[in-house]
Enzyme design. Structure first.
Site, PDB file in Angstrom:
ATOM      1  N   ASP A 264       1.163  17.174  11.949  1.00 38.41           N
ATOM      2  CA  ASP A 264       2.489  16.758  12.248  1.00 38.41           C
ATOM      3  C   ASP A 264       3.434  16.850  11.386  1.00 38.41           C
ATOM      4  O   ASP A 264       4.718  16.561  12.055  1.00 38.41           O
ATOM      5  CB  ASP A 264       2.002  15.227  12.853  1.00 38.41           C
ATOM      6  CG  ASP A 264       1.708  15.257  14.486  1.00 38.41           C
ATOM      7  OD1 ASP A 264       2.012  16.241  15.000  1.00 38.41           O
ATOM      8  OD2 ASP A 264       0.862  14.375  14.575  1.00 38.41           O
TER       9      ASP A 264
HETATM   10  C1  BGC Z   1       2.009  10.530  10.368  1.00 38.59           C
HETATM   11  C2  BGC Z   1       0.983  11.690  11.060  1.00 38.59           C
HETATM   12  C3  BGC Z   1       1.155  11.303  12.689  1.00 38.59           C
HETATM   13  C4  BGC Z   1       2.706  11.447  13.011  1.00 38.59           C
HETATM   14  C5  BGC Z   1       2.703  11.151  14.518  1.00 38.59           C
HETATM   15  C6  BGC Z   1       3.351  10.635  10.933  1.00 38.59           C
HETATM   16  O1  BGC Z   1       3.968   9.657  10.278  1.00 38.59           O
HETATM   17  O2  BGC Z   1       1.796  10.766   8.968  1.00 38.59           O
HETATM   18  O3  BGC Z   1      -0.209  11.428  10.698  1.00 38.59           O
HETATM   19  O4  BGC Z   1       0.337  12.302  13.192  1.00 38.59           O
HETATM   20  O5  BGC Z   1       3.463  10.473  12.369  1.00 38.59           O
HETATM   21  O6  BGC Z   1       3.807  10.615  14.735  1.00 38.59           O
HETATM   22  C1  NOJ Z   2      -2.424  11.767  13.140  1.00 33.13           C
HETATM   23  C2  NOJ Z   2      -2.160  12.539  14.651  1.00 33.13           C
HETATM   24  O1  NOJ Z   2      -2.533  11.714  15.524  1.00 33.13           O
HETATM   25  C3  NOJ Z   2      -2.730  13.812  14.694  1.00 33.13           C
HETATM   26  O2  NOJ Z   2      -2.478  14.349  15.902  1.00 33.13           O
HETATM   27  C4  NOJ Z   2      -2.466  14.827  13.693  1.00 33.13           C
HETATM   28  O3  NOJ Z   2      -2.877  16.054  13.954  1.00 33.13           O
HETATM   29  C5  NOJ Z   2      -2.731  14.221  12.444  1.00 33.13           C
HETATM   30  N1  NOJ Z   2      -2.107  12.954  12.256  1.00 33.13           N
HETATM   31  C6  NOJ Z   2      -2.000  15.164  11.188  1.00 33.13           C
HETATM   32  O4  NOJ Z   2      -0.746  15.103  11.207  1.00 33.13           O
END
Ligand code: BGC
Ligand code: NOJ
Length: 820
Positions: free
Chosen positions: A492
């Site tokens: 993400d």
């Molecule tokens: C996090 C990710 C997450 C994303 C979702 C980010 O700040 O690092 O792990 O998937 O937010 O909103």
């Molecule tokens: C947490 C999110 O929930 C997931 O959708 C994503 O793939 C990982 N973070 C990595 O960014």
């Protein structure tokens, strides 16, 4: 250092001191009513949706940490008790008086906290009966003193005014709306019931009350906190009736206990809905109609009903866990597979990333990508629920084949604030549907008619949804012929079209570029895997043309990965908006990423030409650490406009070179695919929570569940875990250990047996229920190999292949497997 121990026979983790490094939590409920409970009774409850139907209030990031929950206070009413012994909390918080014999037992769907103070032992068992929208606090108070004890027991919870976001922000309104009723010693919370809501909460007690409180200030006293409630100090409730401000529920029970005497007191906190036309009784009044709820309350204030509900919960978990049980030479494997990993898979399936001690319950609903992955570790437990989830998810897909990134569990509608355009999202649906069909053999799911964006009239068979997922990628290929990344892919935080320089702007929804250049090798690998799964589904459906089209598309993208997605010693991560490489040795930082190594190999890319082995060797050299495999190296030391959120994190945390545990099992699977059983299991152990229990003071999160992240070697707090519980780590580790290392893999044709284990193992045993039969499997490894099955006998008869046939006869079959 440990703060407790595993009691595997009881399927519990026993915490032996209350001051764990962080609150160590558990979940109550697994259907519609949920609660989060910490080892000191902190936490809150909600009905279906942690944002929209919050029953009790909880303030995250509070000081002290974890302040607010399902509290009990005991007051010693005897003569001459010194102030420091006058009252205490048997769950330690909030009074934090030093307790003797404190234990917290977190079990599957329940938590028991017990302690002794000054000769009085109080135990509280918290759980949600199956099929009910309520929680029980079953308490027992025992007098171990030589003389009669006269004590008061107070309960207390703080009600949330339903919408947790509004509750935490809109004080100009909600300080005036709170309403309660107290009838027959039951406290009813009915804020907004007078207008559009037809639901209320209730809090009941099995004993006659000496008093109650429903107004927070009356109970606590002005300017006092939960650790010194005035009502408890005085031993007198205020009998307050909340009008606005902060409604609470507190019962006061006085008990006189003879030496050795034990008494049970039951509290029931629940959620109830009335038909809209029967909200009030009498109909023209403003009084809650309680006829529908009274029988429920009466039932659960009876000890025998509570005991049998608890037994049912235990039995139900016994049944669910019985679907896959292993006896291997490694206790951490056994414990996680047999108990905790499966349990965590249920919790992540239920709650996605919505409500934990790291997720506020108001931020995210169910993630499309997340829920599809959570299903991979859950589908064998309750396939019917997995099926429904697939249909719900598909209904948030758009006609383009794309998908809303998230949806709200209560409404099941896609979340417009976040929208879509995460270009990996649709592909996860194919993997999840395929996993469901492999587990169940239920092909009918593909014929279910499902709308797009929940729009009536737009329904097509689920199968067509999947076809659109494939097309979605193929219609979005970039300059090298690799899939365009869109807002982000699995990572993400790799936001290659974002280019945000405005503080606070959302990395995930800001797009300053047209998105026609940046490409993802991760999505390419994932596409190859998903397109081949789709081809297999199509073939079994007799759709040969479609099957061939999918295979051809997979071949095409695979060829592109070989040509443009290989960096010499590992798979490249992406191309940025300038067409430059990301995750290449040419980069100054972020030279190698874990995700494409995992997913390209999962898709089979590089298995035949040595690249898979080469890439895995690079992972070992550059990313593997004693605390798990790091996401990327070298960490980004500054913010890069063209990379987005990934470089917003300080080095070593989260996506910027943290051990992002979710990705580790992909490497375990890849190692298993190349037959490296020692390495696969070694990686497994490095992040296995039970194996890390001994370093709890470093790890700090719960030792019985996975956390999303362990700080990487560039971080000051190297080895410290964060974001426990709600993470795709649970499902993927479960898949890696059960399907690839132990190697019992559901396929469209049956249960494949393909273990890849440490060669020190003599073998192992598994009991697996699969499509209506039970297989008792004994795997022997006389030649101490990593992988390879020499013979399989089912009920004494040798079978030709290593795929167990679907017997479906409700019988138990003995399977002997010899590796070699
Ligand atoms: C996090 C990710 C997450 C994303 C979702 C980010 O700040 O690092 O792990 O998937 O937010 O909103
Ligand atoms: C947490 C999110 O929930 C997931 O959708 C994503 O793939 C990982 N973070 C990595 O960014």
């Amino acid at each position: 250092m440990k703060f407790g121990y595993f009691d595997d026979a009881s399927r519990e983790y026993v915490i032996t001191r209350p001051d764990t490094p962080l609150p160590w939590i558990n979940y109550l409920g697994c259907e519609a009513y949920y609660g989060i409970i910490s080892n000191t009774a902190g936490g809150y409850s909600f009905y279906r949706d942690a944002r929209l139907r919050r029953l009790t209030r909880y303030r995250h990031n509070n000081a002290p940490l974890d302040y607010g929950g399902r509290y009990l206070f005991v007051r010693d009413n005897g003569p001459g008790v010194p102030p420091e012994r006058l009252y205490w909390s048997p769950t330690w918080m909030p009074t934090r008086r030093a307790l003797e014999d404190y234990t917290c037992r977190h079990g599957l769907g329940y938590t028991v906290i017990q302690s002794t103070f000054n000769g009085i032992t109080v135990g509280a068992r918290y759980f949600v009966p199956l099929g009910e929208n309520l929680e029980i606090w079953q308490t027992q108070i025992t007098n171990h003193r030589a003389e009669t004890a006269s004590i008061s027991l107070f309960s207390c919870i703080e009600f949330c005014l339903w919408d947790a976001w509004d509750d935490a922000t809109n004080y100009q309104r909600n300080y005036s709306t709170g309403q309660v009723e107290i009838v027959d010693d039951v406290i009813y919370h009915k804020t907004e019931y007078r207008e559009r809501r037809n639901h209320f909460a209730y809090f009941a007690c099995s004993e006659p009350l000496a008093g109650y409180d429903t107004q927070r200030e009356a109970f606590l006293g002005p300017y006092r906190g939960w650790h010194e409630p005035l009502a408890v100090e005085r031993g007198e409730s205020g009998n307050s009736v909340a009008h606005g401000w902060q409604p609470i529920g507190s019962h006061h029970v006085r008990l006189t206990l003879q030496p050795g005497e034990a008494r049970a007191v039951i509290f029931v906190l629940g959620y109830h809905e009335n038909p809209k036309s029967e909200k009030f009784d009498p109909p023209d009044s403003q009084t809650i109609n309680k006829r529908t709820v009274k029988p429920i309350i009466a039932k659960y204030l009876q000890t025998e009903n509570v005991e049998s509900a608890f037994q049912q919960l235990r039995d139900s978990w016994g049944g669910l866990l019985g679907i896959y049980q292993v006896e291997s030479p490694d206790e951490h494997t056994n414990r996680m597979v047999n108990i905790w990993n499966a349990y965590q898979c249920m919790v992540t399936f239920n709650l996605s990333r919505s409500a934990s001690y790291f997720e506020s319950g108001i931020g995210r609903g169910l993630g499309f990508r997340d829920s599809n992955q959570d299903l991979l570790g859950f589908v064998h437990l309750v396939p019917e629920r997995a099926r429904q989830r697939l249909l719900d998810l598909a209904a948030t897909q758009l006609e383009t084949g794309g998908a809303y990134h998230q949806y709200q569990p209560l409404t099941k509608r896609g979340n417009n604030d976040v929208g879509g355009n995460f270009n990996d999202d649709p592909l996860w649906l194919i993997l999840a549907v395929s996993a469901y069909v492999k587990e169940t053999g239920d092909w009918s799911v593909l014929d279910e008619r499902v709308p797009y964006d929940n729009r009536p009239g737009s329904e097509t068979p689920l199968y067509e949804h999947l076809q659109r997922c494939v097309r979605y990628t193929l219609e979005r290929l970039g300059p090298h012929g690799l899939p365009l990344i869109g807002r982000a892919d699995w990572n993400d935080c790799l936001n290659l079209n974002c280019f945000s320089d405005a503080p606070g702007e959302s990395f995930q929804t800001t797009a300053n570029k047209d998105g026609r250049t940046a490409e993802s090798v991760f999505i390419a690998g994932m596409f190859v895997l998903a397109a081949r799964e789709m081809a297999a589904l199509a073939k079994c459906k007799g759709e040969d043309g479609e099957a061939e089209r999918c295979r051809a598309a997979a071949r095409q993208v695979e060829a592109t990965v070989r040509e443009h997605g290989w960096d010499g010693e590992w798979f490249l991560r992406a191309y940025d908006d300038f067409g430059r490489k990301v995750g290449s040795r040419d980069c100054e930082e972020g030279q190698i990423f874990i995700e494409p190594q995992g997913f390209c190999i999962l898709a089979g890319i590089g298995l035949d030409d040595g690249r898979a082995k080469r890439a895995l060797a690079s992972v070992k050299e550059r990313l593997a650490t004693p605390h798990g495999i790091i996401l990327q190296q070298p960490a980004y030391s500054r913010y890069y406009l063209h990379l987005g959120e990934i470089s917003s994190y300080p080095p070593g945390y989260k996506e910027n070179a943290g051990v992002f545990c979710h990705t580790n099992p992909w490497i375990m699977i890849a190692e298993a695919m190349i037959g490296n059983g020692d390495q696969a299991h070694d990686y497994y152990l490095h992040i296995n929570p039970s194996a890390r229990e001994a370093i709890s003071e470093v790890h700090r999160c719960e030792p019985y569940v996975y956390a999303q992240m362990i700080a990487g070697r560039n971080a000051a707090n190297y080895g410290e875990a964060k974001n426990s519980w709600l993470t795709g780590t649970a499902a993927w580790n479960y898949v890696a250990i059960t399907q690839w290392i132990l190697g019992l893999r559901p396929t469209l044709d049956g249960l494949a047996i393909d273990p890849c284990i440490p060669n020190g193992w003599e073998g192992f045993r598994v009991t697996r229920k699969f499509r209506g039969a039970t297989y008792q499997i004994e795997v022997k490894n006389p030649n101490r190999v990593y992988r390879g099955v020499k013979s399989v006998r089912v009920d004494g008869r040798e079978i030709a292949s290593a795929v167990l046939p679907v017997l479906g006869d409700e019988q138990t079959h003995v399977v002997e497997v010899v590796m070699g």
